[in-house]
Design an enzyme around this catalytic site. Structure first.
Site, PDB file in Angstrom:
ATOM      1  CG  ASP A  76      -6.600 -12.653  -9.631  1.00  0.00           C
ATOM      2  OD1 ASP A  76      -6.084 -11.741 -10.320  1.00  0.00           O
ATOM      3  OD2 ASP A  76      -6.347 -13.851  -9.799  1.00  0.00           O
ATOM      4  CE  LYS A 112       6.409  -4.348 -11.023  1.00  0.00           C
ATOM      5  NZ  LYS A 112       6.839  -4.466  -9.622  1.00  0.00           N
ATOM      6  CG  ASP A 114      -2.100  -6.826  -3.772  1.00  0.00           C
ATOM      7  OD1 ASP A 114      -1.237  -6.130  -4.360  1.00  0.00           O
ATOM      8  OD2 ASP A 114      -1.943  -8.042  -3.529  1.00  0.00           O
ATOM      9  CG  ASP A 122       4.596  -1.487  -8.369  1.00  0.00           C
ATOM     10  OD1 ASP A 122       5.377  -1.807  -9.281  1.00  0.00           O
ATOM     11  OD2 ASP A 122       4.944  -1.360  -7.174  1.00  0.00           O
ATOM     12  N   GLY A 165       0.770  -1.239   0.000  1.00  0.00           N
ATOM     13  CA  GLY A 165       0.000   0.000   0.000  1.00  0.00           C
ATOM     14  C   GLY A 165       0.794   1.277   0.000  1.00  0.00           C
ATOM     15  CD1 TRP A 202       3.964   2.483  -5.039  1.00  0.00           C
ATOM     16  CD2 TRP A 202       2.971   2.624  -7.039  1.00  0.00           C
ATOM     17  NE1 TRP A 202       4.917   2.217  -5.979  1.00  0.00           N
ATOM     18  CE2 TRP A 202       4.340   2.293  -7.232  1.00  0.00           C
ATOM     19  CE3 TRP A 202       2.162   2.741  -8.156  1.00  0.00           C
ATOM     20  CZ2 TRP A 202       4.890   2.102  -8.491  1.00  0.00           C
ATOM     21  CZ3 TRP A 202       2.709   2.550  -9.412  1.00  0.00           C
ATOM     22  CH2 TRP A 202       4.067   2.241  -9.589  1.00  0.00           C
TER      23      TRP A 202
HETATM   24  N1  SAM Z   1       2.867  -0.824  -5.401  1.00  0.00           N
HETATM   25  C1  SAM Z   1       2.880  -1.626  -4.199  1.00  0.00           C
HETATM   26  C2  SAM Z   1       3.382  -0.769  -3.063  1.00  0.00           C
HETATM   27  O1  SAM Z   1       4.112   0.127  -3.331  1.00  0.00           O
HETATM   28  O2  SAM Z   1       3.075  -1.061  -1.923  1.00  0.00           O
HETATM   29  C3  SAM Z   1       3.729  -2.846  -4.350  1.00  0.00           C
HETATM   30  C4  SAM Z   1       3.168  -3.821  -5.325  1.00  0.00           C
HETATM   31  S1  SAM Z   1       4.002  -5.299  -5.271  1.00  0.00           S
HETATM   32  C5  SAM Z   1       5.447  -4.960  -6.102  1.00  0.00           C
HETATM   33  C6  SAM Z   1       3.163  -6.288  -6.389  1.00  0.00           C
HETATM   34  C7  SAM Z   1       1.834  -6.703  -5.914  1.00  0.00           C
HETATM   35  O3  SAM Z   1       1.121  -7.266  -6.968  1.00  0.00           O
HETATM   36  C8  SAM Z   1       1.901  -7.774  -4.841  1.00  0.00           C
HETATM   37  O4  SAM Z   1       1.454  -7.307  -3.642  1.00  0.00           O
HETATM   38  C9  SAM Z   1       1.013  -8.869  -5.359  1.00  0.00           C
HETATM   39  O5  SAM Z   1       0.181  -9.428  -4.345  1.00  0.00           O
HETATM   40  C10 SAM Z   1       0.189  -8.125  -6.375  1.00  0.00           C
HETATM   41  N2  SAM Z   1      -0.421  -9.019  -7.375  1.00  0.00           N
HETATM   42  C11 SAM Z   1       0.192  -9.917  -8.149  1.00  0.00           C
HETATM   43  N3  SAM Z   1      -0.712 -10.521  -8.932  1.00  0.00           N
HETATM   44  C12 SAM Z   1      -1.911  -9.962  -8.646  1.00  0.00           C
HETATM   45  C13 SAM Z   1      -3.212 -10.157  -9.150  1.00  0.00           C
HETATM   46  N4  SAM Z   1      -3.454 -11.066 -10.093  1.00  0.00           N
HETATM   47  N5  SAM Z   1      -4.189  -9.434  -8.650  1.00  0.00           N
HETATM   48  C14 SAM Z   1      -3.960  -8.524  -7.704  1.00  0.00           C
HETATM   49  N6  SAM Z   1      -2.746  -8.293  -7.196  1.00  0.00           N
HETATM   50  C15 SAM Z   1      -1.742  -9.008  -7.672  1.00  0.00           C
END
Ligand code: SAM
Length: 833
Positions: free
Chosen positions: A94, A159, A78, A119, A58, A60
């Site tokens: 998801d 990203k 997320d 992200d 969280g 961002w």
């Molecule tokens: N931007 C976030 C922050 O700054 O706190 C960090 C994001 S982190 C790099 C990537 C996130 O993508 C992870 O928390 C992961 O659970 C989420 N993620 C991956 N696949 C996902 C999906 N299909 N649906 C939702 N979230 C997903």
């Protein structure tokens, strides 16, 4: 291994990690969005509705809630649960599912998002190819949600990973947004393949081609074009790395093929490019036939075992063999293509090709040179801006630029000519050989006035060193002699100790003024030799042509008839050497050792000892004896102060005399004349010891001094003292360089601090102040020591005296006085300043 590295091999705990902790962000990645937002026109500050896809943990969302206007709607989603964030709506889902889509619609109601952030990173870790593909799919899903929820002209930040899908995704973005730009914020680690794409100006098309957001369509594999195997075979030395890993359906890195397939193939070049080895089936009847070919050499058989190590000529050999084999086996007709490929070039073509290659090479070289020059210029500019460049440095850089020129400084440096050139103004002559060989010869014996200041300074320094050494040895010798003499009885003034000796043992002479003139400067420097030759001349060889006419006439006088040579030796100068040559301004001391030997022969004569100084003077503290220089003008210049004992150009008297001589105020004749005064011939025989002692101490001649001479000497000494020795200058320069470097470092650090928008102004100024404190840190001052006098109640006290705190020192009466004196001197000194 360092502690940090042990904790995390990626060095995860970098400055962004600590900064995030400091600022209360949940992850260091918060700085990525901060930096992107800054770079792309602060879009967050203008966004009233923001959707953050894949938002956990969280950070961002935190940034968005901080930067977006008050009462903005920020929705984060997320696949993993997240802790609540004030003013942010978070839910778990998801993003690839319908559930997420409908939930999002529920939260958005009728609103449209100004910005959609994504992200997401797949939580898989299956392997690079799989991960990258999932990532690309996730991105496309995020784009789908963005398209559904974005307002016209909205912004989408996502990203993506550098993979083969990158261009496809970029193409899709470009169809939907006005401006698409990829960026890698500084907070994103270089080791990470992630990049961020900022898509601005959502076009919000009324009709959208569904294929645009369909992963199957977008990421569809296009058939690969034919690989350029020719380059592999004809240019095997140039290896192109395949960065994408394995090819589709091909999981092997090592490939073999029967050699007879090679004979039959229509595309032998592709085959040779792909295969590692051509295998031989000894039982194959076709092989048995081709084996007998003259081209099937042992070398050929070795070559087919490892095709990857072959060179161009080896491949040619294989292709020739293939042609021959195909012909013999009647596959020949299909070999036209191969024939074309391997046809050797004609001579003209070859020349043309070589010319082209050469031209290309030349162009490349020119480019490289140009780039290098630009780099040097750039470097110089930067260094100049940082005040790190001196004109001398510019010369050094210039030498680099002119590396290939005829007058190459590097070569000159290597051959040692550079030093000579650097001295400059040297007379350069071309000797006979040199003219033939076009060699430049530098005349080492060029007159000293031709040298430049630097060389002169060096010479002067060396000369000073030598003079100082000389002075030290002379002083040591004189002291030793004086001590020895004193040990023998100080008042035995009759002992002859050599010419220079007299200066220290002034009591032997009563201030005679002797002049010494010589024929040439060599003789001046070696008074002993001069005397010896003089005596021998007097002893019968007076006709020697070396004596001047005047001197010869003088010594032919009958009064010298019975004079012992040794006696003459100690009174050599006045009449003997008064020829027409100019009076030397400076005299060197004669060798003491030899003088002593001679003097031991006749001790009586030593009372008349003289020296080879231009003018010998005595202490001027006498009273009751008037000077011979009693004229009004001279009198005004006579100083009552003490004169130094040794008269040379380093004394005010000598300087005065030198001035007078130079200005023509005094002639050599005057000097000779002044040599005959009442101090010159003093009869010490039959006089009481106390009287001679008194005479020795007080009856001395006062030499005139002028204010100008004193000033000139003072100036001379000042310049000598002011000139730092080379090592000091170097050390100073080093120190300056170090402090400059330190300053630059701090400037950079301060710049970084100022640029950091996450810090408050207060934080920034504090950090900069801290930096400055580091630079201006004063060295520790010595603790004050209290002096305690060991008298009165403190007498004989052991241990700390009562009422004394901190460092203390017990001092006795003598020390007390000393300390007082020191304080007094310091005070005086301070006042003067
Ligand atoms: N931007 C976030 C922050 O700054 O706190 C960090 C994001 S982190 C790099 C990537 C996130 O993508 C992870 O928390 C992961 O659970 C989420 N993620 C991956 N696949 C996902 C999906 N299909 N649906 C939702 N979230 C997903």
């Amino acid at each position: 291994m360092g502690k940090t590295q042990k904790k995390n091999s990626k060095g995860r705990l970098d400055r962004y990690y600590y900064l995030a902790k400091e600022k209360g962000y949940r992850a260091r990645s918060s700085f990525k969005i901060i930096q992107i937002n800054e770079k792309f026109g602060h879009f967050l500050e203008k966004s009233k509705v923001v959707i953050d896809l894949c938002a956990a943990p969280g950070s961002w969302c935190q940034v968005a809630s901080k930067l977006c206007p008050i009462n903005s709607l920020i929705v984060g989603v997320d696949i993993v649960p997240m802790k609540p964030i004030p003013n942010v709506t978070l839910f778990q889902s998801d993003i690839t599912t319908e559930d997420c889509r409908s939930k999002l619609r529920g939260y958005m109601k009728t609103w449209k998002a100004d910005t959609v952030l994504h992200d997401g990173a797949p939580n898989v870790g299956l392997g690079w190819v799989q991960d990258a593909f999932t990532q690309s799919q996730l991105t496309l899903q995020a784009l789908k949600l963005a398209v559904e929820n974005l307002v016209v002209n909205g912004t989408f930040v996502t990203k993506i990973f550098r993979s083969k899908d990158y261009n496809k995704l970029m193409w899709v973005f470009q169809q939907l947004f006005d401006k698409v730009e990829a960026t890698k914020p500084p907070a994103s680690r270089n080791v990470s393949a992630e990049i961020f794409v900022v898509c601005k100006g959502f076009k919000a098309p009324k009709r959208l081609d569904p294929r645009l957001l369909d992963p199957k369509e977008v990421f569809e594999e296009l058939p690969d074009g034919p690989q350029n195997m020719e380059s592999k075979v004809f240019n095997p030395e140039k290896k192109v790395r395949k960065r994408q890993g394995y090819e589709e359906g091909d999981t092997l890195l090592y490939h073999e093929m029967p050699i007879m397939d090679f004979v039959k193939t229509d595309d032998p070049i592709t085959m040779l490019g792909k295969m590692n080895r051509l295998t031989v089936d000894e039982g194959d009847h076709e092989w048995k036939i081709v084996k007998k070919l003259k081209q099937t050499t042992s070398e050929f058989l070795e070559c087919i075992k490892d095709l990857k190590v072959l060179g161009r000529s080896d491949f040619k050999m294989l292709l020739k063999w293939k042609k021959a084999a195909a012909e013999i086996l009647d596959y020949g007709k299909e070999e036209v293509k191969t024939e074309i490929e391997t046809t050797p070039l004609t001579e003209d073509e070859q020349i043309e090709k070589e010319l082209q290659e050469l031209q290309a090479k030349q162009r490349l070289n020119q480019k490289r040179e140009k780039r290098k020059k630009n780099e040097v210029k750039q470097k110089e500019l930067t260094r100049m801006q940082m005040n790190m460049l001196t004109p001398a440095d510019i010369g050094i850089e210039a030498a680099d630029i002119g590396r290939d020129s005829i007058f190459n400084l590097k070569t000159a440096e290597k051959t040692g000519i550079l030093d000579k050139l650097a001295k400059g103004k040297k007379r350069m002559i071309f000797n006979e050989d040199a003219t033939q060989n076009d060699d430049i010869h530098i005349d080492e014996d060029a007159p000293p006035q031709d040298r430049d200041d630097a060389a002169e300074a060096n010479d002067l320094e060396a000369e000073l060193d030598a003079m100082y050494e000389n002075y030290k040895t002379n002083k040591a010798e004189r002291n030793a002699r004086f001590r020895a003499k004193m040990a023998r009885g100080g008042d035995q003034e009759d002992e002859w100790t050599g010419f220079a000796e007299k200066v220290d043992v002034q009591d032997q002479d009563e201030g005679n003024v002797h002049t010494y003139d010589d024929e040439d400067s060599e003789q001046e420097s070696d008074g002993d030799e001069a005397i010896t030759s003089l005596i021998s001349k007097l002893k019968g060889k007076s006709g020697d042509s070396k004596l001047s006419n005047k001197a010869r006439m003088l010594f032919n006088d009958p009064i010298f008839e019975n004079v012992e040579p040794d006696l003459l030796k100690v009174r050599p100068s006045a009449p003997a050497a008064s020829d027409e040559s100019s009076v030397p301004a400076k005299r060197k001391h004669v060798d003491l050792e030899e003088k002593e030997e001679e003097s031991s022969d006749d001790e009586d004569n030593s009372s008349d000892s003289s020296d080879f100084e231009l003018v010998a003077n005595e202490e001027s503290e006498q009273e009751g004896f008037s000077s011979d220089y009693d004229s009004e003008e001279e009198k005004s210049h006579i100083s009552k102060q003490k004169h130094s004992k040794e008269v040379d150009i380093a004394t005010v008297e000598a300087m005065t005399l030198a001035h007078q001589l130079a200005l023509g105020q005094k002639t050599k004749h005057d000097l000779v004349d002044e040599g005959f005064n009442r101090y010159s011939f003093r009869d010490s025989e039959n006089l009481p010891a106390w009287f001679t002692e008194e005479e020795r101490n007080h009856s001395k001649i006062n030499k005139p001094i002028t204010k100008e001479a004193a000033m000139a000497l003072k100036e001379k000494m000042k310049t000598l003292n002011a000139r730092p020795i080379k090592k000091v200058a170097e050390a100073k320069a080093r120190k300056k360089m170090r402090s400059l470097a330190r300053l630059e470092k701090i400037k950079k650090k301060a710049g970084l601090i100022v640029d950091d928008n996450d810090k408050s102004e207060k934080d920034k100024s504090e950090e900069i102040a801290k930096l400055m404190r580091k630079v201006t840190k004063k060295p520790k001052t010595k603790p004050k020591v209290t002096l305690v006098y060991a008298s009165g109640k403190n007498k004989g006290l052991s241990g700390r005296p009562k009422g004394i705190k901190g460092k203390y020192k017990m001092v006795d009466g003598v020390m007390k006085n000393e300390q007082r004196a020191l304080r007094r001197i310091a005070k005086k000194h301070h006042k003067k300043k």
